[in-house]
Design a protein around this motif. Structure first.
Motif, PDB file in Angstrom:
ATOM      1  N   GLN A  94     -22.923  18.984  37.747  1.00 24.03           N
ATOM      2  CA  GLN A  94     -22.377  17.687  37.547  1.00 24.03           C
ATOM      3  C   GLN A  94     -22.963  17.021  36.396  1.00 24.03           C
ATOM      4  N   SER A  95     -24.210  16.989  36.243  1.00 26.96           N
ATOM      5  CA  SER A  95     -25.224  16.534  35.230  1.00 26.96           C
ATOM      6  C   SER A  95     -24.836  17.112  33.932  1.00 26.96           C
ATOM      7  N   ARG A  96     -24.808  18.290  33.884  1.00 29.39           N
ATOM      8  CA  ARG A  96     -24.503  19.349  32.737  1.00 29.39           C
ATOM      9  C   ARG A  96     -23.291  18.964  32.116  1.00 29.39           C
ATOM     10  N   ARG A  97     -22.280  18.843  32.869  1.00 30.64           N
ATOM     11  CA  ARG A  97     -20.799  18.396  32.283  1.00 30.64           C
ATOM     12  C   ARG A  97     -20.740  17.056  31.833  1.00 30.64           C
ATOM     13  N   ASN A  98     -21.359  16.089  32.591  1.00 26.41           N
ATOM     14  CA  ASN A  98     -21.321  14.782  32.031  1.00 26.41           C
ATOM     15  C   ASN A  98     -22.168  14.519  30.889  1.00 26.41           C
ATOM     16  N   ASN A  99     -23.179  14.950  30.943  1.00 27.40           N
ATOM     17  CA  ASN A  99     -24.097  14.803  29.837  1.00 27.40           C
ATOM     18  C   ASN A  99     -23.564  15.379  28.444  1.00 27.40           C
ATOM     19  N   LEU A 100     -22.901  16.254  28.454  1.00 26.38           N
ATOM     20  CA  LEU A 100     -22.359  16.778  27.121  1.00 26.38           C
ATOM     21  C   LEU A 100     -21.241  15.669  26.608  1.00 26.38           C
ATOM     22  N   HIS A 101     -20.568  14.964  27.556  1.00 22.20           N
ATOM     23  CA  HIS A 101     -19.701  14.001  27.143  1.00 22.20           C
ATOM     24  C   HIS A 101     -20.223  12.778  26.675  1.00 22.20           C
ATOM     25  N   ARG A 102     -21.477  12.614  27.195  1.00 24.58           N
ATOM     26  CA  ARG A 102     -22.300  11.238  27.141  1.00 24.58           C
ATOM     27  C   ARG A 102     -23.300  11.515  25.935  1.00 24.58           C
TER      28      ARG A 102
ATOM     29  N   VAL B  47     -29.284  14.785  26.534  1.00 22.49           N
ATOM     30  CA  VAL B  47     -30.217  15.899  26.872  1.00 22.49           C
ATOM     31  C   VAL B  47     -31.328  15.504  27.880  1.00 22.49           C
ATOM     32  N   GLY B  48     -31.997  16.487  28.278  1.00 25.13           N
ATOM     33  CA  GLY B  48     -32.950  16.422  29.069  1.00 25.13           C
ATOM     34  C   GLY B  48     -33.631  17.379  30.290  1.00 25.13           C
ATOM     35  N   VAL B  49     -34.227  16.931  31.125  1.00 25.12           N
ATOM     36  CA  VAL B  49     -34.858  17.897  32.165  1.00 25.12           C
ATOM     37  C   VAL B  49     -34.539  17.156  33.515  1.00 25.12           C
ATOM     38  N   LEU B  50     -34.530  18.148  34.478  1.00 21.21           N
ATOM     39  CA  LEU B  50     -34.539  17.755  35.853  1.00 21.21           C
ATOM     40  C   LEU B  50     -35.541  18.369  36.705  1.00 21.21           C
ATOM     41  N   TYR B  51     -36.335  17.685  37.435  1.00 24.10           N
ATOM     42  CA  TYR B  51     -37.393  18.467  38.164  1.00 24.10           C
ATOM     43  C   TYR B  51     -37.109  17.887  39.670  1.00 24.10           C
ATOM     44  N   TYR B  52     -37.252  18.829  40.796  1.00 20.04           N
ATOM     45  CA  TYR B  52     -36.931  18.492  42.028  1.00 20.04           C
ATOM     46  C   TYR B  52     -37.891  19.083  42.943  1.00 20.04           C
ATOM     47  N   GLY B  53     -38.765  18.076  43.592  1.00 22.33           N
ATOM     48  CA  GLY B  53     -39.619  18.695  44.576  1.00 22.33           C
ATOM     49  C   GLY B  53     -40.154  17.600  45.358  1.00 22.33           C
ATOM     50  N   ASN B  54     -40.479  17.945  46.773  1.00 27.93           N
ATOM     51  CA  ASN B  54     -40.929  16.993  47.993  1.00 27.93           C
ATOM     52  C   ASN B  54     -39.928  15.964  48.092  1.00 27.93           C
ATOM     53  N   GLY B  55     -38.436  16.144  47.720  1.00 27.10           N
ATOM     54  CA  GLY B  55     -37.718  15.162  48.108  1.00 27.10           C
ATOM     55  C   GLY B  55     -37.446  14.036  47.151  1.00 27.10           C
ATOM     56  N   CYS B  56     -38.026  14.404  45.791  1.00 31.32           N
ATOM     57  CA  CYS B  56     -38.103  13.529  44.794  1.00 31.32           C
ATOM     58  C   CYS B  56     -37.385  14.010  43.529  1.00 31.32           C
TER      59      CYS B  56
ATOM     60  N   LEU C 284     -34.698  11.942  30.110  1.00 33.02           N
ATOM     61  CA  LEU C 284     -33.240  11.551  29.574  1.00 33.02           C
ATOM     62  C   LEU C 284     -33.580  11.359  28.169  1.00 33.02           C
ATOM     63  N   GLU C 285     -32.767  12.200  27.126  1.00 31.53           N
ATOM     64  CA  GLU C 285     -33.074  11.627  25.794  1.00 31.53           C
ATOM     65  C   GLU C 285     -31.640  11.517  24.934  1.00 31.53           C
ATOM     66  N   GLY C 286     -31.634  10.596  24.298  1.00 27.08           N
ATOM     67  CA  GLY C 286     -30.544  10.441  23.359  1.00 27.08           C
ATOM     68  C   GLY C 286     -30.419   8.854  22.989  1.00 27.08           C
ATOM     69  N   ARG C 287     -29.246   8.467  22.594  1.00 27.41           N
ATOM     70  CA  ARG C 287     -29.014   7.133  22.040  1.00 27.41           C
ATOM     71  C   ARG C 287     -29.317   6.143  23.132  1.00 27.41           C
ATOM     72  N   GLU C 288     -29.843   4.909  22.879  1.00 25.30           N
ATOM     73  CA  GLU C 288     -30.253   4.018  24.030  1.00 25.30           C
ATOM     74  C   GLU C 288     -29.033   3.472  24.826  1.00 25.30           C
TER      75      GLU C 288
ATOM     76  N   LEU D 235     -34.610  14.936  19.400  1.00 23.48           N
ATOM     77  CA  LEU D 235     -34.753  15.315  20.707  1.00 23.48           C
ATOM     78  C   LEU D 235     -35.490  16.499  20.883  1.00 23.48           C
ATOM     79  N   SER D 236     -35.980  16.479  22.090  1.00 22.30           N
ATOM     80  CA  SER D 236     -37.033  17.679  22.624  1.00 22.30           C
ATOM     81  C   SER D 236     -36.295  18.671  23.211  1.00 22.30           C
ATOM     82  N   PHE D 237     -35.205  18.298  23.892  1.00 19.30           N
ATOM     83  CA  PHE D 237     -34.440  19.381  24.765  1.00 19.30           C
ATOM     84  C   PHE D 237     -33.027  19.566  24.006  1.00 19.30           C
ATOM     85  N   MET D 238     -33.195  19.835  22.890  1.00 18.57           N
ATOM     86  CA  MET D 238     -31.918  19.989  22.114  1.00 18.57           C
ATOM     87  C   MET D 238     -30.912  21.096  22.737  1.00 18.57           C
TER      88      MET D 238
END
Length: 200
Positions: A34-42, A45-54, A59-63, A93-96
């Motif tokens: 869902q994030s990938r689809r939504n972020n394209l419209h918004r 760009v960015g990165v997601l890390y998930y571990g230990n329930g966290c 996120l990078e883009g216009r403020e 942007l670092s995650f172009m």
């Protein structure tokens, strides 16, 4: 308000993880898809890390675009305790190449935690130095989950959620039937007692 920004935030998942045999956890795959689809419209760009329930997300883009997303994220019931760790202007942007890159538990991240004497992934305890080090590490790591695997796991999560909902409905029906049987049994015993003269 149109300057480029980088925001990192953390939150805790509220869902009970499914037991995936391998690869990305289905609930996370669903969120990632869902994030990938939504972020394209918004235009984010960015990165997601998930571990230990966290969740740890950069996120990078216009403020204003980031601010709009954060307002939406604060209402999302799939996580809680959202906390902004850092916010800074950036020149590029670092995650172009990534509308939302995903990195799972990785050996390099484990080394980062050990260097800072952390046994478990707990981004709420991160120092500014650790935040920057983790973002740098995530930039360099390859994404382990192929797009088709993410979609497959997201569909698996949808199927599992449907099964859980169906089981919940069935449990309610069974409970209703059992309570109805118990009530009928009580009425039968009452009628039997009245017919035998035990109750006047």
């Amino acid at each position: 308000m149109n300057e480029l920004m980088r925001v990192t935030y953390v939150s805790r998942s509220t869902f009970k993880p499914f037991k995936a045999q391998s690869g990305i956890e289905p609930n996370v795959a669903r969120i990632l898809s869902q994030s990938r689809r939504n972020n394209l419209h918004r235009h984010l760009v960015g990165v997601l890390y998930y571990g230990n329930g966290c969740f740890f997300q950069c996120l990078e883009g216009r403020e204003q675009d980031i601010q709009n997303l954060l307002e939406s994220l604060r209402k999302d019931p799939r996580h809680r305790d959202l906390e902004i760790l850092s916010k800074e202007p950036i020149e590029y942007l670092s995650f172009m190449d990534w509308s939302m890159k995903y990195v799972s538990l990785d050996e390099q991240v484990q080394h980062l935690l050990k260097r800072h004497n952390m046994r478990h992934f707990d981004p709420y305890q991160f120092t500014p130095e650790m935040i920057n080090q983790l973002v740098d590490t995530l930039q360099q790591l390859p994404e382990p989950a192929r797009p088709e695997e993410v979609e497959m796991r997201a569909e698996e999560a949808d199927s599992l959620l449907e099964l859980q909902a169906a089981k919940s409905r069935m449990d309610r029906i069974v409970a209703y039937i059992l309570s109805t049987i118990a009530l009928l049994g009580s009425l039968f015993m009452l009628n039997l007692a009245m017919a035998s003269g035990a109750i006047f």
